[in-house]
Design a protein around this motif. Structure first.
Motif, mmCIF file in Angstrom:
data_model
loop_
_atom_site.group_PDB
_atom_site.id
_atom_site.type_symbol
_atom_site.label_atom_id
_atom_site.label_comp_id
_atom_site.label_asym_id
_atom_site.label_seq_id
_atom_site.Cartn_x
_atom_site.Cartn_y
_atom_site.Cartn_z
ATOM 1 N N TYR A 69 0.862 -1.177 0.000
ATOM 2 C CA TYR A 69 0.000 0.000 0.000
ATOM 3 C C TYR A 69 0.898 1.226 0.000
ATOM 4 C CZ TYR A 69 -2.743 3.815 2.121
ATOM 5 O OH TYR A 69 -3.328 5.027 2.394
ATOM 6 N N VAL A 70 0.701 2.124 -0.973
ATOM 7 C CA VAL A 70 1.448 3.381 -1.010
ATOM 8 C C VAL A 70 0.439 4.516 -1.029
ATOM 9 C CG1 VAL A 70 3.133 4.800 -2.224
ATOM 10 C CG2 VAL A 70 3.351 2.303 -2.268
ATOM 11 N N GLY A 71 0.449 5.336 0.024
ATOM 12 C CA GLY A 71 -0.464 6.468 0.106
ATOM 13 C C GLY A 71 0.268 7.778 -0.119
ATOM 14 N N TRP A 72 -0.194 8.542 -1.084
ATOM 15 C CA TRP A 72 0.337 9.897 -1.305
ATOM 16 C C TRP A 72 -0.572 10.862 -0.563
ATOM 17 C CZ3 TRP A 72 0.562 9.822 -7.414
ATOM 18 C CH2 TRP A 72 1.522 8.883 -7.833
ATOM 19 N N ALA A 73 -0.077 11.435 0.526
ATOM 20 C CA ALA A 73 -0.865 12.372 1.340
ATOM 21 C C ALA A 73 -2.267 11.832 1.594
ATOM 22 C CB ALA A 73 -0.934 13.740 0.661
ATOM 23 N N PRO A 74 -2.394 10.621 2.139
ATOM 24 C CA PRO A 74 -3.717 10.006 2.308
ATOM 25 C C PRO A 74 -4.552 10.729 3.361
ATOM 26 C CG PRO A 74 -2.049 8.705 3.427
ATOM 27 C CD PRO A 74 -1.311 9.750 2.660
ATOM 28 N N SER A 75 -5.848 10.771 3.114
ATOM 29 C CA SER A 75 -6.758 11.474 4.026
ATOM 30 C C SER A 75 -7.444 10.516 4.988
ATOM 31 C CB SER A 75 -7.817 12.233 3.216
ATOM 32 O OG SER A 75 -8.578 11.342 2.419
ATOM 33 N N SER A 76 -6.880 9.336 5.187
ATOM 34 C CA SER A 76 -7.527 8.278 5.976
ATOM 35 C C SER A 76 -7.899 8.731 7.378
ATOM 36 C CB SER A 76 -6.605 7.067 6.073
ATOM 37 O OG SER A 76 -6.142 6.669 4.816
ATOM 38 N N ARG A 77 -7.072 9.562 7.994
ATOM 39 C CA ARG A 77 -7.309 9.967 9.381
ATOM 40 C C ARG A 77 -7.949 11.341 9.475
ATOM 41 N NH1 ARG A 77 -1.930 9.692 12.229
ATOM 42 N NH2 ARG A 77 -3.210 10.067 14.084
ATOM 43 N N GLY A 78 -8.396 11.849 8.335
ATOM 44 C CA GLY A 78 -9.212 13.048 8.338
ATOM 45 C C GLY A 78 -8.471 14.358 8.195
ATOM 46 N N TYR A 103 3.268 -1.090 4.112
ATOM 47 C CA TYR A 103 2.666 0.231 3.977
ATOM 48 C C TYR A 103 3.739 1.310 3.818
ATOM 49 C CZ TYR A 103 -1.356 -2.134 6.205
ATOM 50 O OH TYR A 103 -2.371 -2.998 6.540
ATOM 51 N N THR A 104 3.503 2.208 2.876
ATOM 52 C CA THR A 104 4.355 3.391 2.706
ATOM 53 C C THR A 104 3.449 4.608 2.604
ATOM 54 O OG1 THR A 104 6.051 2.128 1.514
ATOM 55 C CG2 THR A 104 6.099 4.521 1.284
ATOM 56 N N VAL A 105 3.729 5.618 3.398
ATOM 57 C CA VAL A 105 2.999 6.885 3.325
ATOM 58 C C VAL A 105 3.987 7.984 2.979
ATOM 59 C CG1 VAL A 105 1.683 8.609 4.616
ATOM 60 C CG2 VAL A 105 1.229 6.177 4.969
ATOM 61 N N ILE A 106 3.690 8.739 1.926
ATOM 62 C CA ILE A 106 4.539 9.860 1.511
ATOM 63 C C ILE A 106 3.763 11.145 1.744
ATOM 64 C CG2 ILE A 106 5.825 10.920 -0.381
ATOM 65 C CD1 ILE A 106 6.018 8.107 -1.646
ATOM 66 N N SER A 107 4.272 11.974 2.644
ATOM 67 C CA SER A 107 3.635 13.235 3.002
ATOM 68 C C SER A 107 4.529 14.400 2.601
ATOM 69 C CB SER A 107 3.373 13.293 4.511
ATOM 70 O OG SER A 107 2.610 12.184 4.944
ATOM 71 N N THR A 108 3.920 15.567 2.479
ATOM 72 C CA THR A 108 4.690 16.779 2.185
ATOM 73 C C THR A 108 4.371 17.856 3.218
ATOM 74 O OG1 THR A 108 4.995 18.622 0.619
ATOM 75 C CG2 THR A 108 2.904 17.420 0.487
ATOM 76 N N LYS A 109 5.390 18.558 3.658
ATOM 77 C CA LYS A 109 5.201 19.655 4.606
ATOM 78 C C LYS A 109 4.401 20.796 3.989
ATOM 79 C CE LYS A 109 9.429 18.811 7.290
ATOM 80 N NZ LYS A 109 10.739 19.366 7.733
ATOM 81 N N GLN A 110 4.314 20.825 2.661
ATOM 82 C CA GLN A 110 3.583 21.881 1.973
ATOM 83 C C GLN A 110 2.099 21.565 1.804
ATOM 84 O OE1 GLN A 110 4.934 24.685 1.432
ATOM 85 N NE2 GLN A 110 7.072 24.142 1.813
ATOM 86 N N ASP A 111 1.628 20.509 2.454
ATOM 87 C CA ASP A 111 0.225 20.114 2.318
ATOM 88 C C ASP A 111 -0.683 21.165 2.942
ATOM 89 O OD1 ASP A 111 -2.263 18.672 2.248
ATOM 90 O OD2 ASP A 111 -1.113 16.809 2.208
ATOM 91 N N ARG A 112 -1.644 21.667 2.150
ATOM 92 C CA ARG A 112 -2.639 22.623 2.639
ATOM 93 C C ARG A 112 -4.029 21.984 2.684
ATOM 94 N NH1 ARG A 112 1.866 24.666 2.733
ATOM 95 N NH2 ARG A 112 2.407 26.806 2.125
ATOM 96 N N VAL A 113 -4.098 20.699 2.371
ATOM 97 C CA VAL A 113 -5.387 20.027 2.243
ATOM 98 C C VAL A 113 -5.612 19.044 3.379
ATOM 99 C CG1 VAL A 113 -6.815 18.548 0.782
ATOM 100 C CG2 VAL A 113 -5.385 20.312 -0.259
ATOM 101 N N VAL A 114 -4.759 18.031 3.502
ATOM 102 C CA VAL A 114 -4.854 17.073 4.606
ATOM 103 C C VAL A 114 -3.889 17.547 5.680
ATOM 104 C CG1 VAL A 114 -4.614 14.659 5.301
ATOM 105 C CG2 VAL A 114 -5.494 15.225 3.035
ATOM 106 N N THR A 115 -4.438 18.291 6.634
ATOM 107 C CA THR A 115 -3.611 18.961 7.627
ATOM 108 C C THR A 115 -4.008 18.535 9.042
ATOM 109 O OG1 THR A 115 -5.153 20.816 7.607
ATOM 110 C CG2 THR A 115 -3.237 20.982 6.165
ATOM 111 N N PRO A 116 -3.040 18.563 9.989
ATOM 112 C CA PRO A 116 -1.611 18.707 9.750
ATOM 113 C C PRO A 116 -1.049 17.457 9.081
ATOM 114 C CG PRO A 116 -1.997 18.181 12.048
ATOM 115 C CD PRO A 116 -3.347 18.385 11.430
ATOM 116 N N TYR A 117 -0.019 17.642 8.296
ATOM 117 C CA TYR A 117 0.496 16.524 7.494
ATOM 118 C C TYR A 117 0.971 15.364 8.353
ATOM 119 C CZ TYR A 117 5.322 17.864 8.570
ATOM 120 O OH TYR A 117 6.505 18.124 9.221
#
Length: 315
Positions: free
Chosen positions: A172-181, A239-253
């Motif tokens: 499973y590879v999630g790019w900035a996943p919104s699973s936890r809201g 599982y791999t999750v890739i997050s970005t500090k520049q995320d303005r959508v799923v916050t906090p990253y």
């Protein structure tokens, strides 16, 4: 005493050798040209014109190889479709030899066959289950790899945790996943950003769509999937999750992280400090693609990508 062959004989032998080489070349299988990877212009075009077509994906005659035994399923983010979301990932996976498949979940009567992720996530997980069954049946594989962007990372998480999908998932590879809201403001920001980029969603009131509301911190969906702020996932998949500090959508990253037996949480800027790709920008961010390919290949968790080819900044 042996005599050297005459000039006529030498010419005949040369001609025969050339003919043999030509016949061998004609009988050798031709190598298919690699598919070109797309960027923002192609994503805009495909969003409007071919939302259900990703280069290199959905060839149901494809059979996995020993090197790549798991077909890869691609799931786009909210308001996106896979035609736009995977213009870079689809060709790269196909060129690397993966059987690749993509699905537009959560389409409703107002999606215009383009704007995905509007239906409830639980219903979308049922769609995913049917699609995975179709992929496994056609390929003969036992498990799939899943790459999901934003809500595309949440839909398979429900399937994995609540519907037995863990036994059918290798990676499973999630790019900035919104699973936890996230906050509703984050979803509104996503719609605004897409409109700024030219992806016209035609959505003025995001509150009326269950797939959007399901992604908020306070939704019944989020509380049921990860009760009491937990972030645990079942054993089995890697599982791999890739997050970005520049995320303005799923916050906090940092809330995108998972915990479990085999989890690798990666912050993009820890690998490439100058990469300003935002939540949307992960779709065409090359370091993100490199780390994704490394994860699917069971590469080292300490893998460092080449820091170039950054995605759309800040969005």
């Amino acid at each position: 005493m042996l005599r050297s062959p005459s000039r006529k004989t030498r010419l005949g032998l040369a001609a025969a050798g050339a003919a043999t080489a030509l016949l061998a070349a004609a009988g050798a299988p031709a190598h298919a040209a690699e598919l070109p990877e797309g960027g923002v212009p192609e994503a805009l075009y495909r969003f409007a014109v071919s939302p259900d077509s990703t280069a290199g994906a959905n060839d149901f005659s494809c059979k996995p190889t020993a090197e790549h035994p798991n077909p890869v399923v691609l799931l786009p983010g909210t308001f996106f479709n896979h035609g736009a979301n995977f213009v870079k990932a689809g060709p790269r996976l196909k060129n690397a030899g993966y059987c690749t498949f993509a699905y537009n979940y959560g389409m409703t009567s107002i999606s215009a066959d383009r704007v995905g992720g509007l239906g409830s996530i639980k219903a979308s997980a049922q769609e995913l289950d049917a699609f995975v069954t179709k992929v496994l049946t056609s390929t003969g594989a036992k498990k799939v790899d899943i790459i999901g962007h934003s809500q595309g990372g949440s839909v398979p998480m429900w399937w994995i945790k609540k519907m037995g999908g863990a036994s059918k998932t290798a990676h499973y590879v999630g790019w900035a996943p919104s699973s936890r809201g996230t906050s509703l403001n984050g979803i509104v920001a996503l719609g605004d950003s897409l409109n700024l980029m030219g992806f016209v969603t035609g959505i003025s009131n995001v509150g009326q769509f269950p797939g959007v509301i399901d992604q908020t911190y306070t939704s019944d969906y989020t509380r049921e999937l990860f009760p009491n702020g937990s972030n645990d996932v079942p054993a089995g998949p890697k599982y791999t999750v890739i997050s970005t500090k520049q995320d303005r959508v799923v916050t906090p990253y940092i809330n995108q992280t998972l915990s479990g037996a085999d989890v690798n949480n990666i912050v993009l800027q820890d690998k490439c400090p100058w990469d300003a790709a935002g939540h949307i920008g992960l779709f065409n961010d090359d370091p993100t693609l490199q780390m994704t390919m490394n994860a699917l290949a069971d590469g080292p968790k300490t893998f460092n990508p080449v820091c170039k080819g950054y995605g759309v900044p800040f969005l």
